[in-house]
Scaffold this motif. Sequence first.
Motif, PDB file in Angstrom:
ATOM      1  N   THR A 163       0.820  -1.220   0.000  1.00 13.70           N
ATOM      2  CA  THR A 163       0.000   0.000   0.000  1.00 13.70           C
ATOM      3  C   THR A 163       0.846   1.260   0.000  1.00 13.70           C
ATOM      4  O   THR A 163       0.597   2.186  -0.771  1.00 13.70           O
ATOM      5  N   HIS A 164       1.859   1.310   0.837  1.00 11.26           N
ATOM      6  CA  HIS A 164       2.640   2.541   0.941  1.00 11.26           C
ATOM      7  C   HIS A 164       3.472   2.802  -0.307  1.00 11.26           C
ATOM      8  O   HIS A 164       3.736   3.963  -0.653  1.00 11.26           O
ATOM      9  N   ALA A 165       3.867   1.741  -1.026  1.00 10.62           N
ATOM     10  CA  ALA A 165       4.580   1.934  -2.292  1.00 10.62           C
ATOM     11  C   ALA A 165       3.688   2.621  -3.314  1.00 10.62           C
ATOM     12  O   ALA A 165       4.169   3.255  -4.260  1.00 10.62           O
ATOM     13  N   ARG A 166       2.370   2.500  -3.120  1.00  6.49           N
ATOM     14  CA  ARG A 166       1.395   3.086  -4.048  1.00  6.49           C
ATOM     15  C   ARG A 166       0.687   4.291  -3.430  1.00  6.49           C
ATOM     16  O   ARG A 166      -0.311   4.759  -3.969  1.00  6.49           O
ATOM     17  N   ASP A 167       1.192   4.748  -2.299  1.00  9.99           N
ATOM     18  CA  ASP A 167       0.632   5.934  -1.627  1.00  9.99           C
ATOM     19  C   ASP A 167      -0.835   5.738  -1.246  1.00  9.99           C
ATOM     20  O   ASP A 167      -1.655   6.648  -1.382  1.00  9.99           O
ATOM     21  N   VAL A 168      -1.156   4.529  -0.779  1.00 12.40           N
ATOM     22  CA  VAL A 168      -2.510   4.207  -0.318  1.00 12.40           C
ATOM     23  C   VAL A 168      -2.459   3.981   1.195  1.00 12.40           C
ATOM     24  O   VAL A 168      -1.572   3.289   1.697  1.00 12.40           O
ATOM     25  N   ALA A 169      -3.391   4.596   1.928  1.00 11.24           N
ATOM     26  CA  ALA A 169      -3.413   4.456   3.387  1.00 11.24           C
ATOM     27  C   ALA A 169      -3.789   3.027   3.785  1.00 11.24           C
ATOM     28  O   ALA A 169      -4.603   2.373   3.125  1.00 11.24           O
TER      29      ALA A 169
END
Length: 206
Positions: A61-67
């Motif tokens: 998720t964080h690699a894709r800027d998703v919380a």
Amino acid sequence: MDTPETPQIYLITPPEIELSSYPALLASVLDTHDIACVRLALSTKDEDRLSRAADALREVTHARDVALVISDHLLLVERLGLDGVHLSDAARSVRYTRKELGEDAIVGAFCGPSKHDGMAAGEAGADYISFGPVQASTLGDGSFAEAELFQWWSEVIEVPVVAEGALDAEQIRALVPYTDFFGIGDEIWAQDDPVAALKSLITAMG
């Protein structure tokens, strides 16, 4: 989570996941569709299993800027570097959770079909309120959040609202004008091709 013009998708993981395959499946969904947030919603209370799952999904998720938020396990949020917590006890622990996690963390509250609980959770500092299921299902006691609740909320209350549970294309079409997020989980994970299943639900949003 900002209030969008058209509803955004808020993904909810299955209660059981295979760490050997699920992170890649989640990545394929996130790479194909615009997702606002992911909730780690495992049924286990085993801290080791929760931690390993959170670590694996956080990378995706964080690699894709998703919380990435976790259901109920407030004490694991900071330890595992998550973005917040989704509380399933309506308004009861929102104020305490906000104090513990600070202003920057996402704090959401599931309030079933209860307008009263939703208002109390919003006043206590929740970033979003989740109502559901959106139609009668065999889960729970048969009660559900009616479209009128979402319509009233969208007109009167500024706190963003999530519609989740027993969603289908018809319900999505009906709720598009009144909800900020659709919380989608079993609706796609139970299908052979979750990416395609989500696409058909998004198409229903018009």
